[in-house]
Design an enzyme around this catalytic site. Sequence first.
Site, mmCIF file in Angstrom:
data_model
loop_
_atom_site.group_PDB
_atom_site.id
_atom_site.type_symbol
_atom_site.label_atom_id
_atom_site.label_comp_id
_atom_site.label_asym_id
_atom_site.label_seq_id
_atom_site.Cartn_x
_atom_site.Cartn_y
_atom_site.Cartn_z
ATOM 1 N N THR A 1 7.076 -6.403 3.463
ATOM 2 C CA THR A 1 7.777 -5.941 2.252
ATOM 3 C C THR A 1 8.796 -4.869 2.634
ATOM 4 O O THR A 1 9.956 -4.902 2.181
ATOM 5 C CB THR A 1 6.771 -5.399 1.208
ATOM 6 O OG1 THR A 1 5.670 -6.306 1.104
ATOM 7 C CG2 THR A 1 7.428 -5.235 -0.145
ATOM 8 N N ASP B 1 6.785 2.468 1.075
ATOM 9 C CA ASP B 1 5.913 1.641 1.905
ATOM 10 C C ASP B 1 5.227 0.585 1.042
ATOM 11 O O ASP B 1 5.173 0.704 -0.188
ATOM 12 C CB ASP B 1 4.859 2.538 2.587
ATOM 13 C CG ASP B 1 4.206 1.856 3.793
ATOM 14 O OD1 ASP B 1 4.500 0.679 4.075
ATOM 15 O OD2 ASP B 1 3.393 2.533 4.463
ATOM 16 N N GLU C 1 1.579 6.010 8.798
ATOM 17 C CA GLU C 1 1.893 5.844 7.370
ATOM 18 C C GLU C 1 1.259 6.960 6.550
ATOM 19 O O GLU C 1 1.883 7.517 5.635
ATOM 20 C CB GLU C 1 1.390 4.480 6.884
ATOM 21 C CG GLU C 1 2.159 3.316 7.492
ATOM 22 C CD GLU C 1 1.593 1.954 7.133
ATOM 23 O OE1 GLU C 1 2.338 0.975 7.260
ATOM 24 O OE2 GLU C 1 0.424 1.855 6.742
ATOM 25 N N LYS D 1 -1.356 -8.005 -4.997
ATOM 26 C CA LYS D 1 -2.014 -6.856 -4.359
ATOM 27 C C LYS D 1 -2.734 -5.960 -5.374
ATOM 28 O O LYS D 1 -3.419 -5.022 -4.992
ATOM 29 C CB LYS D 1 -0.969 -6.012 -3.616
ATOM 30 C CG LYS D 1 -0.018 -6.797 -2.704
ATOM 31 C CD LYS D 1 -0.549 -6.895 -1.321
ATOM 32 C CE LYS D 1 0.364 -7.574 -0.323
ATOM 33 N NZ LYS D 1 1.369 -6.731 0.260
ATOM 34 N N THR E 1 5.825 0.301 6.935
ATOM 35 C CA THR E 1 5.736 -0.809 7.884
ATOM 36 C C THR E 1 5.248 -2.060 7.161
ATOM 37 O O THR E 1 4.416 -1.959 6.251
ATOM 38 C CB THR E 1 4.736 -0.441 9.015
ATOM 39 O OG1 THR E 1 5.227 0.705 9.698
ATOM 40 C CG2 THR E 1 4.567 -1.581 10.011
ATOM 41 N N GLY F 1 -3.046 -3.160 7.061
ATOM 42 C CA GLY F 1 -3.069 -4.557 7.491
ATOM 43 C C GLY F 1 -2.199 -4.767 8.723
ATOM 44 O O GLY F 1 -2.503 -5.588 9.591
#
Length: 220
Positions: free
Chosen positions: A31, A81, A103, A121, A28, A96
């Site tokens: 990206t 992901d 997930e 990141k 999700t 986030g």
Amino acid sequence: MDQSQKKLIAAKASLDYIHDDCVLGVGTGSTVNELIDLLPSIKEKIQAVVSSSLATTTRLESLGFEVSLLNSVGDIDVYIDGADEANKHFHLVKGGGGALTREKILAGAARKFVCIIDDSKQVGMLGKFPLPIEVVPMAQSFVARKMVKMRGQPIWRENFVTDNSNHILDIHNLKITNPVEMETRINQIPGVVTVGLFAHRPADVLLVASDTGVRVMENK
Ligand code: 5RP
């Protein structure tokens, strides 16, 4: 290259991990949305697709994919992901977007977990990004007090309800020196559904997009 271009090249690079007859798990976030938009071009390779959120399901269905339930497909071949933070040990902070529970389930059920991020990141120590924790609503204040004892500053994510009808606490200013140990400790607090630390089940592959292209890092 701006951040959205980096997200796109990381997503493109992850297509290489989708093999014939693949049972694919889809994460999700922005990206992953780039990835979803590319999936129609390799649709014939995908045997089944499993989704980590209602938002991802909606996007997949709008492109003509039929989304399968995890209970119907067994294990996932490849789970792709994003993440909010990643360290050199392939430990992640995620959630986030608030989809951390599903997930984490898909990552746990996956033979290979491919994480797609841009270089902003990558961190030395996790915790600058507030650590999301999904909590049962009645336990919200109790869990928040426990997190204060662990030297974090919990902030309730207002007006947000997860796909599982729970709440999110975002824990600011945690120094996550030992992600595996902290994940275990937070998991033991009654009322915690999921903590957004992915250390017990880290990524297997990190695809890190930067101005010079996509760096492939494999967790061996
Ligand atoms: C959602 C997530 C996302 O993977 C994470 O927030 C990264 O999102 P983005 O790709 O939009 O930066 O964990 O729950």
